[in-house]
Motif scaffolding. Sequence first.
Motif, PDB file in Angstrom:
ATOM      1  N   LEU A   4     -12.646   2.555  11.885  1.00  0.00           N
ATOM      2  CA  LEU A   4     -11.576   3.125  12.294  1.00  0.00           C
ATOM      3  C   LEU A   4     -11.757   3.030  14.043  1.00  0.00           C
ATOM      4  CD1 LEU A   4     -11.078   6.261  10.227  1.00  0.00           C
ATOM      5  CD2 LEU A   4      -9.832   4.177  10.195  1.00  0.00           C
ATOM      6  N   ARG A   5     -13.022   3.401  14.397  1.00  0.00           N
ATOM      7  CA  ARG A   5     -13.461   3.338  15.951  1.00  0.00           C
ATOM      8  C   ARG A   5     -13.084   1.893  16.489  1.00  0.00           C
ATOM      9  NH1 ARG A   5     -18.957   3.762  17.749  1.00  0.00           N
ATOM     10  NH2 ARG A   5     -19.058   1.630  17.187  1.00  0.00           N
ATOM     11  N   ASP A   6     -13.598   0.937  15.495  1.00  0.00           N
ATOM     12  CA  ASP A   6     -13.963  -0.445  16.359  1.00  0.00           C
ATOM     13  C   ASP A   6     -12.411  -1.226  15.794  1.00  0.00           C
ATOM     14  OD1 ASP A   6     -16.428   0.314  17.085  1.00  0.00           O
ATOM     15  OD2 ASP A   6     -17.576  -0.599  15.390  1.00  0.00           O
ATOM     16  N   GLY A  25      -3.249   0.726  10.742  1.00  0.00           N
ATOM     17  CA  GLY A  25      -3.658   1.326   9.515  1.00  0.00           C
ATOM     18  C   GLY A  25      -4.775   0.288   8.800  1.00  0.00           C
ATOM     19  N   LEU A  26      -5.589   1.006   8.029  1.00  0.00           N
ATOM     20  CA  LEU A  26      -6.556   0.386   7.006  1.00  0.00           C
ATOM     21  C   LEU A  26      -6.107   0.898   5.781  1.00  0.00           C
ATOM     22  CD1 LEU A  26      -9.717   0.691   9.112  1.00  0.00           C
ATOM     23  CD2 LEU A  26      -8.404  -1.684   8.562  1.00  0.00           C
ATOM     24  N   VAL A  27      -6.200  -0.163   4.742  1.00  0.00           N
ATOM     25  CA  VAL A  27      -5.813   0.305   3.346  1.00  0.00           C
ATOM     26  C   VAL A  27      -7.056   0.011   2.460  1.00  0.00           C
ATOM     27  CG1 VAL A  27      -4.473  -0.039   1.366  1.00  0.00           C
ATOM     28  CG2 VAL A  27      -3.440  -0.330   3.608  1.00  0.00           C
ATOM     29  N   ALA A  28      -7.507   1.213   2.061  1.00  0.00           N
ATOM     30  CA  ALA A  28      -8.839   1.235   1.303  1.00  0.00           C
ATOM     31  C   ALA A  28      -8.730   1.538  -0.236  1.00  0.00           C
ATOM     32  CB  ALA A  28      -9.697   2.162   1.656  1.00  0.00           C
ATOM     33  N   GLU A  29      -9.257   0.809  -0.972  1.00  0.00           N
ATOM     34  CA  GLU A  29      -9.316   1.129  -2.550  1.00  0.00           C
ATOM     35  C   GLU A  29     -10.606   1.918  -2.630  1.00  0.00           C
ATOM     36  OE1 GLU A  29      -9.098  -2.212  -6.110  1.00  0.00           O
ATOM     37  OE2 GLU A  29     -11.066  -2.390  -4.765  1.00  0.00           O
ATOM     38  N   LEU A  30     -10.305   2.892  -3.311  1.00  0.00           N
ATOM     39  CA  LEU A  30     -11.193   3.826  -4.007  1.00  0.00           C
ATOM     40  C   LEU A  30     -11.636   3.572  -5.197  1.00  0.00           C
ATOM     41  CD1 LEU A  30      -9.684   7.019  -2.623  1.00  0.00           C
ATOM     42  CD2 LEU A  30     -11.422   5.802  -1.599  1.00  0.00           C
ATOM     43  N   ARG A  31     -13.189   3.371  -5.382  1.00  0.00           N
ATOM     44  CA  ARG A  31     -13.858   2.661  -6.630  1.00  0.00           C
ATOM     45  C   ARG A  31     -14.764   3.909  -7.147  1.00  0.00           C
ATOM     46  NH1 ARG A  31     -16.296  -2.575  -4.937  1.00  0.00           N
ATOM     47  NH2 ARG A  31     -16.796  -1.424  -3.298  1.00  0.00           N
ATOM     48  N   GLY A  33     -17.882   5.777  -8.240  1.00  0.00           N
ATOM     49  CA  GLY A  33     -19.292   5.285  -8.275  1.00  0.00           C
ATOM     50  C   GLY A  33     -19.665   4.438  -7.147  1.00  0.00           C
ATOM     51  N   LYS A  34     -18.727   3.897  -6.418  1.00  0.00           N
ATOM     52  CA  LYS A  34     -18.959   2.688  -5.375  1.00  0.00           C
ATOM     53  C   LYS A  34     -18.504   3.137  -4.072  1.00  0.00           C
ATOM     54  CE  LYS A  34     -19.075  -1.154  -8.677  1.00  0.00           C
ATOM     55  NZ  LYS A  34     -18.367  -2.263  -9.208  1.00  0.00           N
ATOM     56  N   PRO A  35     -18.748   2.832  -3.025  1.00  0.00           N
ATOM     57  CA  PRO A  35     -17.959   2.986  -1.660  1.00  0.00           C
ATOM     58  C   PRO A  35     -16.768   2.553  -1.673  1.00  0.00           C
ATOM     59  CG  PRO A  35     -19.839   1.431  -1.489  1.00  0.00           C
ATOM     60  CD  PRO A  35     -19.717   1.826  -2.825  1.00  0.00           C
ATOM     61  N   PRO A  36     -15.782   2.810  -0.750  1.00  0.00           N
ATOM     62  CA  PRO A  36     -14.407   2.440  -0.717  1.00  0.00           C
ATOM     63  C   PRO A  36     -14.610   1.006  -0.208  1.00  0.00           C
ATOM     64  CG  PRO A  36     -14.609   4.619   0.352  1.00  0.00           C
ATOM     65  CD  PRO A  36     -15.928   3.873  -0.079  1.00  0.00           C
ATOM     66  N   ARG A  37     -13.446   0.097  -0.390  1.00  0.00           N
ATOM     67  CA  ARG A  37     -13.400  -1.351  -0.047  1.00  0.00           C
ATOM     68  C   ARG A  37     -12.140  -1.257   0.513  1.00  0.00           C
ATOM     69  NH1 ARG A  37     -13.008  -6.279  -4.359  1.00  0.00           N
ATOM     70  NH2 ARG A  37     -11.093  -5.107  -4.835  1.00  0.00           N
ATOM     71  N   ILE A  38     -12.215  -2.021   1.768  1.00  0.00           N
ATOM     72  CA  ILE A  38     -10.939  -2.150   2.372  1.00  0.00           C
ATOM     73  C   ILE A  38     -10.137  -3.197   1.958  1.00  0.00           C
ATOM     74  CG2 ILE A  38      -9.828  -2.953   4.819  1.00  0.00           C
ATOM     75  CD1 ILE A  38     -11.122  -0.133   4.615  1.00  0.00           C
ATOM     76  N   ILE A  39      -8.869  -3.224   1.897  1.00  0.00           N
ATOM     77  CA  ILE A  39      -7.929  -4.369   0.908  1.00  0.00           C
ATOM     78  C   ILE A  39      -7.100  -4.987   1.951  1.00  0.00           C
ATOM     79  CG2 ILE A  39      -8.758  -3.647  -1.366  1.00  0.00           C
ATOM     80  CD1 ILE A  39      -5.794  -2.370  -1.471  1.00  0.00           C
ATOM     81  N   ALA A  40      -6.648  -4.217   2.734  1.00  0.00           N
ATOM     82  CA  ALA A  40      -5.420  -4.733   3.475  1.00  0.00           C
ATOM     83  C   ALA A  40      -5.538  -4.160   4.846  1.00  0.00           C
ATOM     84  CB  ALA A  40      -4.124  -4.572   3.029  1.00  0.00           C
ATOM     85  N   ILE A  41      -4.657  -4.591   5.964  1.00  0.00           N
ATOM     86  CA  ILE A  41      -4.740  -3.943   6.955  1.00  0.00           C
ATOM     87  C   ILE A  41      -3.070  -3.668   7.237  1.00  0.00           C
ATOM     88  CG2 ILE A  41      -6.440  -4.867   8.470  1.00  0.00           C
ATOM     89  CD1 ILE A  41      -3.781  -6.076  10.065  1.00  0.00           C
ATOM     90  N   GLU A  42      -2.611  -2.656   7.944  1.00  0.00           N
ATOM     91  CA  GLU A  42      -1.171  -2.389   8.229  1.00  0.00           C
ATOM     92  C   GLU A  42      -0.734  -2.336   9.584  1.00  0.00           C
ATOM     93  OE1 GLU A  42      -0.078   0.326   4.205  1.00  0.00           O
ATOM     94  OE2 GLU A  42      -0.281   1.319   6.216  1.00  0.00           O
ATOM     95  N   VAL A  43       0.468  -3.213   9.934  1.00  0.00           N
ATOM     96  CA  VAL A  43       0.828  -3.102  11.242  1.00  0.00           C
ATOM     97  C   VAL A  43       2.414  -2.333  11.064  1.00  0.00           C
ATOM     98  CG1 VAL A  43      -0.579  -4.791  12.031  1.00  0.00           C
ATOM     99  CG2 VAL A  43       1.480  -5.497  11.269  1.00  0.00           C
ATOM    100  N   GLY A  44       3.025  -1.605  12.202  1.00  0.00           N
ATOM    101  CA  GLY A  44       4.201  -1.529  12.328  1.00  0.00           C
ATOM    102  C   GLY A  44       4.613  -0.171  12.813  1.00  0.00           C
TER     103      GLY A  44
END
Length: 119
Positions: A4-6, A25-31, A33-44
């Motif tokens: 988020l900061r960087d 914005g960043l879109v994360a997939e929640l899994r 037992g595992k850490p979240p994974r970034i799957i996309a960025i959003e603009v607009g």
Amino acid sequence: MKLLRDMLDKQVVDREQVKIGKLDGLVAELRPGKPPRIIAIEVGSVTLARRLGRLPGQWMARLAAKLGGERHARPHRIPWSKVRDIGVDIEFDIDVRETAIFDWQDWLRDHVIGRIPGA
């Protein structure tokens, strides 16, 4: 890297170095037992308004849909798999001219700015 900061508000460019805008914005997939994974960025503007809260996000989505159709009521998403480089700018392996990201800007140029004398 603190995502988020960087990354938020950094310039996003396509493979031809055409500026797309800022990363809103960043879109994360929640899994489980595992850490979240970034799957996309959003603009607009829709994503940017959502950062201010639920109501501004809904208002901007309705306005965008009214002005540009339903497809503009949703944020523009670029898959994380298209990330090419993260440096001063965030570079993606896409051609922005093949997306709808600049539709509003093109409409404004053709229907408003282009009609101003001397524009």
